[in-house]
Design a protein around this motif. Sequence first.
Motif, PDB file in Angstrom:
ATOM      1  N   LEU A   1       0.821  -1.211   0.000  1.00 31.20           N
ATOM      2  CA  LEU A   1       0.000   0.000   0.000  1.00 31.20           C
ATOM      3  C   LEU A   1       0.859   1.265   0.000  1.00 31.20           C
ATOM      4  O   LEU A   1       0.524   2.250  -0.663  1.00 31.20           O
ATOM      5  CB  LEU A   1      -0.933  -0.011   1.213  1.00 31.20           C
ATOM      6  CG  LEU A   1      -2.053  -1.057   1.155  1.00 31.20           C
ATOM      7  CD1 LEU A   1      -2.670  -1.262   2.529  1.00 31.20           C
ATOM      8  CD2 LEU A   1      -3.115  -0.633   0.154  1.00 31.20           C
TER       9      LEU A   1
ATOM     10  N   TYR B   1      -6.682   2.663   2.887  1.00 24.97           N
ATOM     11  CA  TYR B   1      -6.503   3.325   1.593  1.00 24.97           C
ATOM     12  C   TYR B   1      -6.392   4.842   1.743  1.00 24.97           C
ATOM     13  O   TYR B   1      -5.573   5.482   1.076  1.00 24.97           O
ATOM     14  CB  TYR B   1      -7.669   2.979   0.665  1.00 24.97           C
ATOM     15  CG  TYR B   1      -7.860   1.494   0.492  1.00 24.97           C
ATOM     16  CD1 TYR B   1      -7.039   0.753  -0.351  1.00 24.97           C
ATOM     17  CD2 TYR B   1      -8.841   0.812   1.205  1.00 24.97           C
ATOM     18  CE1 TYR B   1      -7.197  -0.623  -0.486  1.00 24.97           C
ATOM     19  CE2 TYR B   1      -9.002  -0.562   1.086  1.00 24.97           C
ATOM     20  CZ  TYR B   1      -8.181  -1.268   0.234  1.00 24.97           C
ATOM     21  OH  TYR B   1      -8.333  -2.628   0.121  1.00 24.97           O
TER      22      TYR B   1
ATOM     23  N   VAL C   1      -2.454   5.077   1.360  1.00 24.80           N
ATOM     24  CA  VAL C   1      -2.319   5.356  -0.071  1.00 24.80           C
ATOM     25  C   VAL C   1      -2.472   6.846  -0.365  1.00 24.80           C
ATOM     26  O   VAL C   1      -1.616   7.460  -0.994  1.00 24.80           O
ATOM     27  CB  VAL C   1      -3.341   4.530  -0.877  1.00 24.80           C
ATOM     28  CG1 VAL C   1      -3.222   4.859  -2.372  1.00 24.80           C
ATOM     29  CG2 VAL C   1      -3.121   3.041  -0.659  1.00 24.80           C
TER      30      VAL C   1
END
Length: 206
Positions: free
Chosen positions: A55, A131, A135
């Motif tokens: 990630l 995420y 990310v």
Amino acid sequence: MTASSAALAALSGLGFGLSLIVAIGAQNAFVLRQGVRGQHVLPVIAVCALSDIVLIAAGVAGFGTVVEAMPAIVTVARYAGAAFLLGYAVLAVRRAMSSSALIADAAGASVAVGASVLTCLALTWLNPHVYLDTVVLLGSFASTYASPDRWFLAAGAMVASVVWFLALGYGARRLGPLFERPAAWRVLDSLIAAIMFALAIGLVVS
């Protein structure tokens, strides 16, 4: 790029990575429980650390813009993650209320490694905050660095993840003597259930 700028980027990544990882959450709670039980600790740590590495690399490579452009991905992960967390919370409540489960935990009854790994994967990849934080947020932070240095920042964040999960998983084993009593497992599972319920509700209403 200079050696000093690369080192500064790596240290920034280390600190930023720890700030994202060191928090009470579903993943950390699961690693803590596995560490206390002393079961499948290395596979669970490997799943967590390798997932973070993937990630982090995705975020630094620019995939954060893809996540931002496709909010449906986060929405699906949000509701799927909430459902899984609620299910895990219910299981934790049942363990806390079951005398046989508490005795089994105190005795160190084994759980299949596959089940532990799958649970860890779900807690990791069905969490939309993974995420958004790893990310998008870390990716945005890395984009403020020049191309060579941003990968040193990524390396620092990856090291932070590996060090944290190793410390959490194996450090929890020192609590083993405390959890020889079923009552201690009741407290731990109650806390885990509360964390999972709170996170699930937070995902739905956020």
